[in-house]
Motif scaffolding. Sequence first.
Motif, mmCIF file in Angstrom:
data_model
loop_
_atom_site.group_PDB
_atom_site.id
_atom_site.type_symbol
_atom_site.label_atom_id
_atom_site.label_comp_id
_atom_site.label_asym_id
_atom_site.label_seq_id
_atom_site.Cartn_x
_atom_site.Cartn_y
_atom_site.Cartn_z
ATOM 1 N N THR A 293 0.789 -1.225 0.092
ATOM 2 C CA THR A 293 -0.030 0.058 0.002
ATOM 3 C C THR A 293 0.805 1.324 -0.019
ATOM 4 O O THR A 293 0.338 2.373 -0.233
ATOM 5 N N SER A 294 2.165 1.102 0.292
ATOM 6 C CA SER A 294 2.963 2.494 0.192
ATOM 7 C C SER A 294 3.097 2.953 -1.257
ATOM 8 O O SER A 294 3.787 3.816 -1.486
ATOM 9 N N ASN A 295 2.884 2.058 -2.281
ATOM 10 C CA ASN A 295 2.805 2.442 -3.774
ATOM 11 C C ASN A 295 1.565 2.881 -4.083
ATOM 12 O O ASN A 295 0.359 2.468 -3.891
ATOM 13 N N SER A 296 1.450 4.094 -4.754
ATOM 14 C CA SER A 296 0.229 4.720 -5.283
ATOM 15 C C SER A 296 -0.177 3.792 -6.258
ATOM 16 O O SER A 296 0.504 3.329 -7.136
ATOM 17 N N GLY A 297 -1.684 3.763 -6.374
ATOM 18 C CA GLY A 297 -2.199 2.856 -7.342
ATOM 19 C C GLY A 297 -2.331 1.443 -6.529
ATOM 20 O O GLY A 297 -3.097 0.701 -7.273
ATOM 21 N N ALA A 298 -1.897 1.223 -5.527
ATOM 22 C CA ALA A 298 -2.275 -0.120 -4.987
ATOM 23 C C ALA A 298 -3.656 -0.473 -4.689
ATOM 24 O O ALA A 298 -3.985 -1.796 -4.879
ATOM 25 N N SER A 299 -4.451 0.400 -4.785
ATOM 26 C CA SER A 299 -5.935 0.180 -4.654
ATOM 27 C C SER A 299 -6.485 -0.553 -5.836
ATOM 28 O O SER A 299 -7.411 -1.187 -5.803
ATOM 29 N N PHE A 302 -4.294 -4.368 -4.603
ATOM 30 C CA PHE A 302 -4.364 -4.837 -3.345
ATOM 31 C C PHE A 302 -6.041 -4.928 -2.649
ATOM 32 O O PHE A 302 -6.426 -3.561 -2.375
ATOM 33 N N LYS A 303 -6.378 -5.974 -2.318
ATOM 34 C CA LYS A 303 -7.875 -5.891 -1.725
ATOM 35 C C LYS A 303 -7.876 -5.407 -0.166
ATOM 36 O O LYS A 303 -8.595 -4.988 0.461
#
Lengths: 416, 416
Positions: A293-299, A302-303
């Motif tokens: 989640t520290s990477n932008s776009g993880a949403s 990453f559930k």
Amino acid sequence: MQAEIITIGDELLIGQVLDTNSAFIGRELNKIGVSVYQITSIQDDKSHILKAFSEAEKNADVIIITGGLGPTKDDITKKAIAEYFNDTLVRNLAVQENIEALWKLYVRQTLLQVNLDQAYVPSKAKVLMNTLGTAPGMWLEKGDKTFISLPGVPFEMRNLIVKEVVPKLKGKYETPFILHKTLLIYGLGESTLANRIEAWEDQLPSHIKLAYLPGIGKMRLRVSSKGFDEQKVIDDVQRQIDNVMPLIEKEFVGFEDEGQTMEAFIGKKLSGLNLSLAVAESCTGGKLAERFTSNSGASGYFKGCIVSYSTESKINVLGVSKDIIDKYSVVSGQVAEAMAMQTIKKFNSDYAIATTGNAGPTKGEANAEVGTVFIALATKQGVISEEFMFGQPRERVVNKAISKALEMLQKEILKN
Amino acid sequence: MQAEIITIGDELLIGQVLDTNSAFIGRELNKIGVSVYQITSIQDDKSHILKAFSEAEKNADVIIITGGLGPTKDDITKKAIAEYFNDTLVRNLAVQENIEALWKLYVRQTLLQVNLDQAYVPSKAKVLMNTLGTAPGMWLEKGDKTFISLPGVPFEMRNLIVKEVVPKLKGKYETPFILHKTLLIYGLGESTLANRIEAWEDQLPSHIKLAYLPGIGKMRLRVSSKGFDEQKVIDDVQRQIDNVMPLIEKEFVGFEDEGQTMEAFIGKKLSGLNLSLAVAESCTGGKLAERFTSNSGASGYFKGCIVSYSTESKINVLGVSKDIIDKYSVVSGQVAEAMAMQTIKKFNSDYAIATTGNAGPTKGEANAEVGTVFIALATKQGVISEEFMFGQPRERVVNKAISKALEMLQKEILKN
């Protein structure tokens, strides 16, 4: 083109604060072809600061200084700069307006004299306006040498480096092109790798530099070169990589981008394939989720994650059967697999990773040997698990577990 | 007693690897009364290494060198040391046995010449046996100056510092007692604090040093002194703290231990009170859980965490009602509160913290302003939430959210 970075602050020398500024500046300078000759961290002490300036001026073309620009009495960088440049501090009206505006926006209290005093800068300095804080950046020249003073607060410094310092340096100096290509290699130790590629290494021309960067569970091999002819640098490095590749074919997993992490690599792959991931963590305690989640776009891929740190929560929150835990113990392949299966189901994801183990320093509920970790990987087709022994200390167990979990996941995803 | 730390490795200068070794060494040296005069990071370049040695020898009594001891060709620290000490490298049998034993235990492949070569050390060096790796530590003396060379791998270096270097330094030098007391202060900016305590600061005797360490959402004020009379140092520092305390009474929250974090402070409090915590994270993505679980003993009070990164998982995994999400949007105080309530229930904990927000850089599903974060805190008695605007960049939003969440939790726990 050489640079020296000088970071100022007692907190760095006593180890209270980690110097993350230098690494950031090093990366940004490298991108524009400026090599960092040395990083020097010193105390808030005027005579030491002056000595460091004079040493740096001998070695480097560009001297970047961070820290010591705050409003308090222990911040003396500006005074040292004025003395070094035989200059005086004068009030800069644009800086003062910036301070007043920031104060109005964020602080909403009476503006104090110490803050107004931050508007004083050496008369010879060109101000680099700090729109995120009250301490101005400064650019000073001495012959063909450039001194740049920046605030030590990381996000203010980073903003000034990107928006002001890098463009101005590119304008002032003709810099060579620097290329680093870093090969990620799994399953080979440093010396085995060195032995295998020895003949190749020995024939490298002197302008190609090689570095071995050992990491937990992986090796990074960095091939670097620089020159004014960008295409030639690219071709030279590529030719050497083409030559070494057959020797490490089986263990090579990919190139590492500019600071690219394995989780960012996996994230990009998952996004591209429109697949998703969920995680269940016991001994890794949320760190695996945090990595993604520290990477932008993880949403996009990453559930989510369940950190089931207690046995109770493995049963009540994650839904692992109490029978399995009683039969095999909470640190077991069976429990790791059940965790992964419950996670893929609960989050309706394409992959799920689960960790359970004992990171130490003492034996936990499960009585498993300190350092034991089980990692399970579930896909829509089934689940596998592996057992590891990572020894101690605690921090290393967690990092090794994360590294192995990412490796298992990467291998699985690369099958697509 | 002054020390200089020299860290060697191209990877540090290009910012590929963060230098965490220096901060650790700085902390350990400080504990035994050795001040670090300077930290110097340089490339794997022999002439530069020799220059750094000679500079350091002028300024410091103890020179601690890390890095460049690996088995590969880019590792040249040992050669540089031999040259600096006008010495030759000789095979050390004890080191060779250690290498062979480690190899047998962990690698189980043929031992290579490059690894055996790691058993060569300068003949004037006293070996500091590295039981965790193949690169030996070395202790060399030149008059009253001591040069100590250690491997760059952090856990090997740390083990040698604690087990070998510190005891040997204490035996060789009579060192002063150094005391740092760091006051944690919430709710005051750097300049407001400085203004408030100005008169006190001005009267400080010269042997008491003061530093302002601004952090996200907090200030740390460090008061330091040193001397050979330990009790006098303690009394002097305590007297000054007693004097400043009335000025900051309302904002002072506690002393920071040797590197103690707020989560460790909260963890200790919870353990002492026999109370437990669980967490639900959206925008903070697992980092809050990781902060708690990185402390050993966390399993005593930390029940677990659900990272509900997708809206779907907030409903299906965490059990937040879809109606609330539809009515108020996923980034809202109502959803944060529902998350916290579901978490305290699911994990059967005494406290639950929940975060939901948009860390950016782009607007998410909820269309909330980038930087908006809601934090909720549930207790057995009820739930509260607060709204924050943390701006950008992403990393700062997450860090500020964590800092605020910890602050809310700490305030609540201190009521006990």
